[in-house]
Structures are given as C-alpha cells and as structure tokens.
Write a protein that holds these residues in place. Structure first.
Motif, PDB file in Angstrom:
ATOM      1  N   SER A 141       0.878  -1.332   0.106  1.00 30.97           N
ATOM      2  CA  SER A 141      -0.004  -0.062  -0.186  1.00 30.97           C
ATOM      3  C   SER A 141       0.912   1.157   0.045  1.00 30.97           C
ATOM      4  O   SER A 141       0.608   2.166  -0.779  1.00 30.97           O
ATOM      5  N   LEU A 142       1.911   1.288   0.921  1.00 29.77           N
ATOM      6  CA  LEU A 142       2.982   2.369   0.907  1.00 29.77           C
ATOM      7  C   LEU A 142       3.626   2.422  -0.426  1.00 29.77           C
ATOM      8  O   LEU A 142       3.838   3.769  -0.795  1.00 29.77           O
ATOM      9  N   ASN A 144       2.621   1.672  -3.202  1.00 31.97           N
ATOM     10  CA  ASN A 144       1.708   2.562  -4.502  1.00 31.97           C
ATOM     11  C   ASN A 144       1.431   3.821  -4.108  1.00 31.97           C
ATOM     12  O   ASN A 144       1.619   4.863  -5.122  1.00 31.97           O
ATOM     13  N   ALA A 145       1.204   4.005  -2.910  1.00 29.74           N
ATOM     14  CA  ALA A 145       1.104   5.675  -2.546  1.00 29.74           C
ATOM     15  C   ALA A 145       2.399   6.482  -2.806  1.00 29.74           C
ATOM     16  O   ALA A 145       2.369   7.619  -3.376  1.00 29.74           O
ATOM     17  N   THR A 257      -3.604   2.449  -8.976  1.00 24.55           N
ATOM     18  CA  THR A 257      -2.642   2.792  -7.869  1.00 24.55           C
ATOM     19  C   THR A 257      -3.557   3.515  -6.659  1.00 24.55           C
ATOM     20  O   THR A 257      -3.205   3.199  -5.377  1.00 24.55           O
ATOM     21  N   ALA A 258      -4.631   4.270  -6.807  1.00 20.10           N
ATOM     22  CA  ALA A 258      -5.504   4.766  -5.628  1.00 20.10           C
ATOM     23  C   ALA A 258      -6.067   3.675  -4.831  1.00 20.10           C
ATOM     24  O   ALA A 258      -5.843   3.741  -3.577  1.00 20.10           O
ATOM     25  N   LEU A 259      -6.590   2.560  -5.455  1.00 20.59           N
ATOM     26  CA  LEU A 259      -7.338   1.343  -4.746  1.00 20.59           C
ATOM     27  C   LEU A 259      -5.996   0.648  -3.989  1.00 20.59           C
ATOM     28  O   LEU A 259      -6.233   0.381  -2.971  1.00 20.59           O
ATOM     29  N   CYS A 260      -4.958   0.322  -4.630  1.00 19.64           N
ATOM     30  CA  CYS A 260      -4.011  -0.289  -3.913  1.00 19.64           C
ATOM     31  C   CYS A 260      -3.330   0.640  -2.632  1.00 19.64           C
ATOM     32  O   CYS A 260      -2.894  -0.022  -1.682  1.00 19.64           O
ATOM     33  N   ALA A 261      -3.185   2.116  -3.031  1.00 21.08           N
ATOM     34  CA  ALA A 261      -2.806   2.576  -1.800  1.00 21.08           C
ATOM     35  C   ALA A 261      -3.729   2.945  -0.738  1.00 21.08           C
ATOM     36  O   ALA A 261      -3.188   2.821   0.452  1.00 21.08           O
ATOM     37  N   THR A 262      -4.778   2.855  -0.897  1.00 20.88           N
ATOM     38  CA  THR A 262      -5.959   3.348  -0.003  1.00 20.88           C
ATOM     39  C   THR A 262      -6.507   1.949   0.527  1.00 20.88           C
ATOM     40  O   THR A 262      -6.820   2.062   1.812  1.00 20.88           O
ATOM     41  N   LEU A 263      -6.599   0.994   0.057  1.00 23.92           N
ATOM     42  CA  LEU A 263      -7.506  -0.313   0.402  1.00 23.92           C
ATOM     43  C   LEU A 263      -6.525  -1.359   0.592  1.00 23.92           C
ATOM     44  O   LEU A 263      -7.173  -2.541   0.980  1.00 23.92           O
ATOM     45  N   THR A 322      -7.453  -5.676  -9.674  1.00 25.14           N
ATOM     46  CA  THR A 322      -6.896  -4.929  -8.455  1.00 25.14           C
ATOM     47  C   THR A 322      -7.308  -5.345  -7.341  1.00 25.14           C
ATOM     48  O   THR A 322      -6.287  -5.824  -6.420  1.00 25.14           O
TER      49      THR A 322
END
Length: 424
Positions: A141-142, A144-145, A257-263, A322
């Motif tokens: 997650s980190l 991807n963020a 990217t957004a889904l991987c970073a947040t979820l 994802t």
C-alpha cells in the motif's frame, strides 16, 4: 488502528524507508526512457537497447543477492542495495557517454533486481505469523502511494523547471535511497541465530530439490504474467483493439494505484478473517484475476463503439483485477517467506523473486505476439495461467508446513483447549 500499531522497535523507520524509496522511484518509473534521454542526452534507441540488455544481465543479481543475505543478513544487504542505487542515480547526469551509461544502468539494475527479495527476507527476519501478512499489505500500500506521490512531484518539477527537472528528479531519487538506507540502520540487526548456525550445504541445489517451494514459484509465475497486463497489455488492447482514445487510458493506472494505496491494508485484513489459510486467500485472488480477464474477453468480443461504455466496462475489470492483486499478493508473498528455511531464506526468496523477473521479461513479447493475432487471445492465455496458478497452490498445500499454510495453525488453536481439559 491495530494494523498500524508497530510490532517491533524500528518498524516505523522501516516502513518510512519503503515509502520514501517508492516516492523516489515514482519520479522516474512513469517516464523511464524519456527520463534517461533528458538526464544523459544519449539517443533514445541506444538508451532502450542498453536498458534491455542490462536488465537481462542483472537477473544474475538475484541468486548473488540471495546468497549474500544468507551470509551477511538481510539488513546489511538491504543497506548496500539502497546505497548502490543512490550512487547510480546521483551519477546518471554525468553519464554522457554510452559506456558510462551502460555501467551505471547495469549497477542500478542489479540493485533493483536484488532489492525485493532482500526486503522480503528482512520482513521474515523481523516478523512472524500474521504480522508478516500485515506488513506485506502495508508495504504494498505504501509502495503504491509513494509511486503516485513521486510521479506527481516529478510532474510538478518538470512543469516548472523544464528539462532540468529530470536532473533534479534523478538527484532527488538518489537522495531518497540514502534516506531509506539511514532509516534502515534504525531497525534491529539481523538475528544472529539465523546467520551463525551451521549452514545447510547445497545452496540453490536444495531450492531446486524442494518440490513444494518450486510449486509456489511456478504458481507465482503463472499469476505474475497477469499482474503485468495493466502496464503492458491493457494500453495496447484498449487503443488497438477497442479503439479507445489514448488520453483515457491513464485513468486505469490512476484507479489501480489509488485502490492499492488506500485499500491494500483493510482488504488484506478482511481477507485474513474470511479465509483460514493463506492458500485459500491466494486462490481467491487468482479467482478474481480470472473473472477480470474473462470480462476483458467479453469486452473484446462485443467491442462497443460507445467510448464511455467501453471505458466503464474496462475500468470495472481493472477494479476486479486490482482486488485480486490486493487479496493474492500478501498471502502468496507470506507463503514464500514462511516456507523458506531460515538458514537458506535469502536463496529461497531470490528464487521466488525470479518468477516475477521472468514474468516481466516474457510479458512484452508474449502479449505483442498474441494481440497482433486477436486482441482477446492474451486475456484468454493469462486467464488460463491464473487457473493453473491456483491449481498449483492447491498441490503445494499438501507439502507445506502448517505454520506456512494457516494464519493460525490448528495445533496452536488446540493447545489452549487441551490445557483446559487437563486442568478440568
């Protein structure tokens, strides 16, 4: 939130290093060839050839890195790899000749190849049980963020500083590796018990003779090809087969990217509560991959002329894939960590990481050859390989130790009940 509570002294430093490393990488990964073209002033064709050749040669860094981890511990090797990559990016702006660029590209590619398996070994040194699963999800997650943040920073720098912005980004990336190395020094030393025990002779021969681990690696190879579809196959499929405008394709990467970073962390935590075994969780992720790839086949068959409809279906498939990534990746990675004997963990995880490297090397040629015949064909192939990957996980389950397969091994659950019966 319990999943963010540190499990050992220095954990915040470790994950901060991961985030900073990813942020620095995000400053050049999305631009790649263009980045090196501006930084070195070399012709684009020469840069592409050098990067391809050095990337293939750098595959040799995987077994060497694995042996180094077993000899010196993951911490020392991780710090060296950070510093090697820092030196490479710091010197890239000075590499105006082809030989100098080739040497730097080879050194940094070797460091990049060896880093993931070394980091996995570091997790295994510091954590055990479900804490490893948690760290896998958190680091992904980190990562991807960080990649998303680094891309945004680089875009702003290039927009304001022009071509000089690429050089600034190179030096900032070098600085990010130095900071990550300094943060790594604030984490516990590699356990001496693992390194100083009498080493098991045989090295990689023992890995090659371990059928359960080979099944894990082959399963990961089968699924890793599907992971590459977002960056390699999907743009070609959408533009050449569906005739979607180029400008819309970037939205798929943003969604992923957004889904991987947040979820990433909450989805993995939910999946751990839903499944008793890491095998079951990884297979569920593979099932989501199959569903997403079949959806792309259906989309490629219908081929709607309405771009809005085509993009809606395409992005829905990206979302499903994802979630497959978020469920499969932490379970499969922790399986590899737990299945690797401590004395040979570096070599085992280097062998496992080679499945990712091989998938990334094969995907461009395989996808381009298939999509030139029929846009649906590559999706069919990776759907089949995902099914095979899930089947190989099931075969491996019978051979793996219980503490690798189960989040909470049955024996651990039975002990309290047995103790209560004895006292009763």
């Amino acid at each position: 939130m319990s999943f963010l509570r540190p499990r050992f002294k220095g954990e915040r430093a470790l994950i901060a290093g991961i985030a900073i490393d990813a942020t620095g990488s995000g400053m050049y990964v999305p631009f790649n060839l263009i980045f090196f073209s501006h930084v070195t002033d070399l012709p684009l064709a020469q840069i592409g050839l050098v990067l391809t050749v050095t990337s293939l040669i750098a595959l040799a860094a995987l077994p060497l890195g694995g042996a180094a981890v077993d000899r010196f511990g993951a911490l020392k090797v991780l710090i060296v790899l950070y510093l090697v990559r820092a030196l490479g990016f710091a010197l890239y702006p000075l590499a105006h000749s082809l030989p100098a660029f080739a040497v730097l590209a080879l050194v940094t590619a070797a460091g990049t190849r060896a880093a993931p398996s070394t980091l996995q070994a570091r997790f295994a040194e510091l954590l055990s049980g479900t804490d490893r699963d948690r760290m896998q999800a958190l680091s992904r997650s980190l990562g991807n963020a960080g990649l998303g943040g680094g891309t945004l920073i680089a875009s702003l720098i290039i927009a304001t500083a022009g071509d000089h912005g690429y050089v600034i980004a190179a030096w900032l990336n070098a600085g990010s590796f130095v900071v990550a190395a300094l943060l790594a020094t604030r984490t516990p030393a590699s356990p001496h018990a693992d390194r100083n025990r009498p080493s098991r002779k045989g090295g990689y021969r023992l890995v090659a003779k371990d059928p359960s681990f080979l099944l894990l690696a082959l399963s990961n190879l089968s699924l890793a090809i599907g992971y590459t579809s977002l960056t390699i196959l999907l743009p070609v499929f959408a533009i050449k087969w569906l005739h979607v405008p180029q400008g819309l394709i970037g939205s798929a990467f943003i969604v992923n990217t957004a889904l991987c970073a947040t979820l990433g962390v909450p989805v993995a935590a939910l999946a751990r509560r839903r499944f008793r075994t890491r095998i079951g969780m990884a297979q569920a992720g593979a099932g989501l991959f199959v569903l997403a790839f079949v959806g792309q086949i259906v989309l490629g068959t219908v081929r709607p002329e309405n771009n809005a409809l085509a993009m809606t279906v395409l992005l829905t498939c990206v979302v499903v894939a994802t979630f497959g990534e978020l469920v499969h990746s932490p379970a499969a990675s922790t399986l590899a960590q737990a299945a690797a004997p401590a004395a040979l963990r570096g070599r085992y995880l280097a062998a496992y990481q080679s499945s990712w490297a091989l998938a990334n090397a094969l995907a461009p040629s395989v996808f381009t050859a298939l999509v030139s015949q029929d846009g649906r064909l590559p999706w069919l192939v990776i759907a089949v390989t995902a099914v095979l990957g899930a089947f190989m996980l099931r075969l491996a389950e019978r051979r793996l130790p219980a503490d690798a397969v189960y989040f909470e091994p049955p024996a651990a659950k039975a002990e309290p009940a047995e103790a209560e019966a004895a006292t009763g």
